[in-house]
Write an enzyme that holds these catalytic residues in place. Structure first.
Site, PDB file in Angstrom:
ATOM      1  N   LYS A  20      45.688  40.580  21.823  1.00  0.00           N
ATOM      2  CA  LYS A  20      45.587  40.128  20.434  1.00  0.00           C
ATOM      3  C   LYS A  20      44.723  38.854  20.351  1.00  0.00           C
ATOM      4  CE  LYS A  20      50.112  42.086  19.197  1.00  0.00           C
ATOM      5  NZ  LYS A  20      51.451  41.802  18.584  1.00  0.00           N
ATOM      6  N   TYR A  60      49.164  49.813  12.291  1.00  0.00           N
ATOM      7  CA  TYR A  60      50.499  49.262  12.040  1.00  0.00           C
ATOM      8  C   TYR A  60      51.186  49.914  10.836  1.00  0.00           C
ATOM      9  CZ  TYR A  60      50.095  45.451  15.491  1.00  0.00           C
ATOM     10  OH  TYR A  60      50.009  44.711  16.659  1.00  0.00           O
ATOM     11  N   PHE A  68      56.695  40.673   7.681  1.00  0.00           N
ATOM     12  CA  PHE A  68      55.665  40.150   8.583  1.00  0.00           C
ATOM     13  C   PHE A  68      54.394  40.987   8.565  1.00  0.00           C
ATOM     14  CE2 PHE A  68      58.449  42.858  11.189  1.00  0.00           C
ATOM     15  CZ  PHE A  68      57.535  43.718  11.794  1.00  0.00           C
ATOM     16  N   ARG A  96      54.848  48.356  28.676  1.00  0.00           N
ATOM     17  CA  ARG A  96      55.827  47.693  27.794  1.00  0.00           C
ATOM     18  C   ARG A  96      56.719  46.761  28.630  1.00  0.00           C
ATOM     19  NH1 ARG A  96      55.763  48.199  22.157  1.00  0.00           N
ATOM     20  NH2 ARG A  96      58.049  48.267  22.147  1.00  0.00           N
ATOM     21  N   THR A 102      59.410  41.642  22.266  1.00  0.00           N
ATOM     22  CA  THR A 102      58.543  41.271  21.139  1.00  0.00           C
ATOM     23  C   THR A 102      58.592  39.768  20.864  1.00  0.00           C
ATOM     24  OG1 THR A 102      58.957  43.450  20.165  1.00  0.00           O
ATOM     25  CG2 THR A 102      58.079  41.740  18.699  1.00  0.00           C
ATOM     26  N   ARG A 113      54.512  38.177  27.906  1.00  0.00           N
ATOM     27  CA  ARG A 113      54.974  37.368  26.776  1.00  0.00           C
ATOM     28  C   ARG A 113      55.918  36.261  27.229  1.00  0.00           C
ATOM     29  NH1 ARG A 113      56.142  42.714  23.030  1.00  0.00           N
ATOM     30  NH2 ARG A 113      54.095  42.858  21.997  1.00  0.00           N
ATOM     31  N   ASN A 127      52.229  37.151  20.073  1.00  0.00           N
ATOM     32  CA  ASN A 127      52.820  37.488  21.374  1.00  0.00           C
ATOM     33  C   ASN A 127      51.836  38.175  22.325  1.00  0.00           C
ATOM     34  OD1 ASN A 127      52.649  39.880  20.050  1.00  0.00           O
ATOM     35  ND2 ASN A 127      54.858  40.251  19.936  1.00  0.00           N
ATOM     36  N   HIS A 130      49.636  44.047  22.535  1.00  0.00           N
ATOM     37  CA  HIS A 130      50.240  45.255  21.984  1.00  0.00           C
ATOM     38  C   HIS A 130      50.222  46.311  23.081  1.00  0.00           C
ATOM     39  CE1 HIS A 130      50.966  48.787  19.472  1.00  0.00           C
ATOM     40  NE2 HIS A 130      50.011  49.357  20.184  1.00  0.00           N
TER      41      HIS A 130
HETATM   42  P1  IDP Z   1      55.971  45.372  19.641  1.00  0.00           P
HETATM   43  O1  IDP Z   1      54.587  44.759  19.555  1.00  0.00           O
HETATM   44  O2  IDP Z   1      56.812  44.700  20.682  1.00  0.00           O
HETATM   45  O3  IDP Z   1      55.937  46.880  19.760  1.00  0.00           O
HETATM   46  P2  IDP Z   1      56.691  45.790  16.852  1.00  0.00           P
HETATM   47  O4  IDP Z   1      58.104  45.878  16.366  1.00  0.00           O
HETATM   48  O5  IDP Z   1      55.906  47.061  16.912  1.00  0.00           O
HETATM   49  O6  IDP Z   1      56.703  45.035  18.259  1.00  0.00           O
HETATM   50  O7  IDP Z   1      55.936  44.751  15.880  1.00  0.00           O
HETATM   51  C1  IDP Z   1      54.546  44.638  15.875  1.00  0.00           C
HETATM   52  C2  IDP Z   1      54.189  43.167  15.940  1.00  0.00           C
HETATM   53  O8  IDP Z   1      54.636  42.506  14.742  1.00  0.00           O
HETATM   54  C3  IDP Z   1      54.868  42.376  17.066  1.00  0.00           C
HETATM   55  O9  IDP Z   1      54.202  42.491  18.308  1.00  0.00           O
HETATM   56  C4  IDP Z   1      54.835  40.967  16.528  1.00  0.00           C
HETATM   57  O10 IDP Z   1      53.526  40.392  16.646  1.00  0.00           O
HETATM   58  C5  IDP Z   1      55.122  41.205  15.059  1.00  0.00           C
HETATM   59  N1  IDP Z   1      56.558  41.175  14.739  1.00  0.00           N
HETATM   60  C6  IDP Z   1      57.462  42.174  14.929  1.00  0.00           C
HETATM   61  N2  IDP Z   1      58.689  41.825  14.496  1.00  0.00           N
HETATM   62  C7  IDP Z   1      58.557  40.583  14.006  1.00  0.00           C
HETATM   63  C8  IDP Z   1      59.493  39.673  13.405  1.00  0.00           C
HETATM   64  O11 IDP Z   1      60.682  39.963  13.223  1.00  0.00           O
HETATM   65  N3  IDP Z   1      59.001  38.452  13.038  1.00  0.00           N
HETATM   66  C9  IDP Z   1      57.690  38.093  13.209  1.00  0.00           C
HETATM   67  N4  IDP Z   1      56.794  38.919  13.757  1.00  0.00           N
HETATM   68  C10 IDP Z   1      57.215  40.158  14.150  1.00  0.00           C
HETATM   69 MG    MG Z   2      55.157  48.244  18.394  1.00  0.00          MG
END
Ligand code: IDP
Ligand code: MG
Length: 150
Positions: A20, A60, A68, A96, A102, A113, A127, A130
């Site tokens: 990212k 997304y 968010f 993963r 996350t 991360r 973070n 992806h």
């Molecule tokens: P992942 O990247 O671990 O698969 P996802 O749930 O798919 O997580 O969410 C996509 C991205 O959105 C995350 O990597 C993070 O950057 C952001 N994100 C997800 N959940 C939250 C949250 O609760 N607060 C703030 N940012 C979030």
């Molecule tokens: Mg995801």
């Protein structure tokens, strides 16, 4: 022919990894790719690019409507992204696991991360990476970011 063992290549899978904009900005692209390669996965395609709102809306789509979502899209538009297709047995769950949770505060030390990320107090977690979360997501995401591989 039904008793013929499946070709070894049948178990190989591919995943989409994104470094990212925070990872590219912080010059961590090399460190992140190093971890993917050190684990033993193969890089199939790598591209440094600027995303578009349309690409991110598709990528997304599952998060549309969440608080968010717009901060996430704005963050992903804030700089270059390094898009990567990596290959190997189990690479989808394997990456993963390398990435970690996350929330970078909760991501375990040893993960990308957990070692390299932190909470910056923003509306979206920055973070670093992806990774596709299933074979279906991987196929969909690879087609979006690398149409020529489809
Ligand atoms: P992942 O990247 O671990 O698969 P996802 O749930 O798919 O997580 O969410 C996509 C991205 O959105 C995350 O990597 C993070 O950057 C952001 N994100 C997800 N959940 C939250 C949250 O609760 N607060 C703030 N940012 C979030
Ligand atoms: Mg995801």
């Amino acid at each position: 022919m039904t008793d013929v063992a499946p070709a070894l290549t049948e178990t190989i899978e591919r995943t989409l990894i994104l470094v990212k904009p925070d990872g590219v900005r912080r010059s961590l692209s090399g460190e992140i790719l190093r971890r993917v390669e050190a684990k033993g996965y193969t890089l199939v395609a790598v591209r440094l690019l600027d995303a578009t709102p349309e690409l991110l809306a598709a990528h997304y789509a599952e998060h549309e409507g969440k608080p968010f979502f717009q901060p996430l899209v704005d963050f992903m538009l804030s700089g270059k992204i390094l898009a990567v297709v990596a290959e190997g047995q189990g690479v989808i769950p394997g990456f993963r696991a390398l990435a970690g949770a996350t929330n970078p505060t909760e991501a375990l030390p040893g993960t990308i991360r957990g070692d390299l990320g932190r909470d910056w107090g923003l509306k979206v977690q920055q973070n670093l990476v992806h990774g596709s979360d299933s074979p279906e997501s991987a196929a969909r995401e690879i087609a979006l970011w690398f149409p020529e591989l489809g």
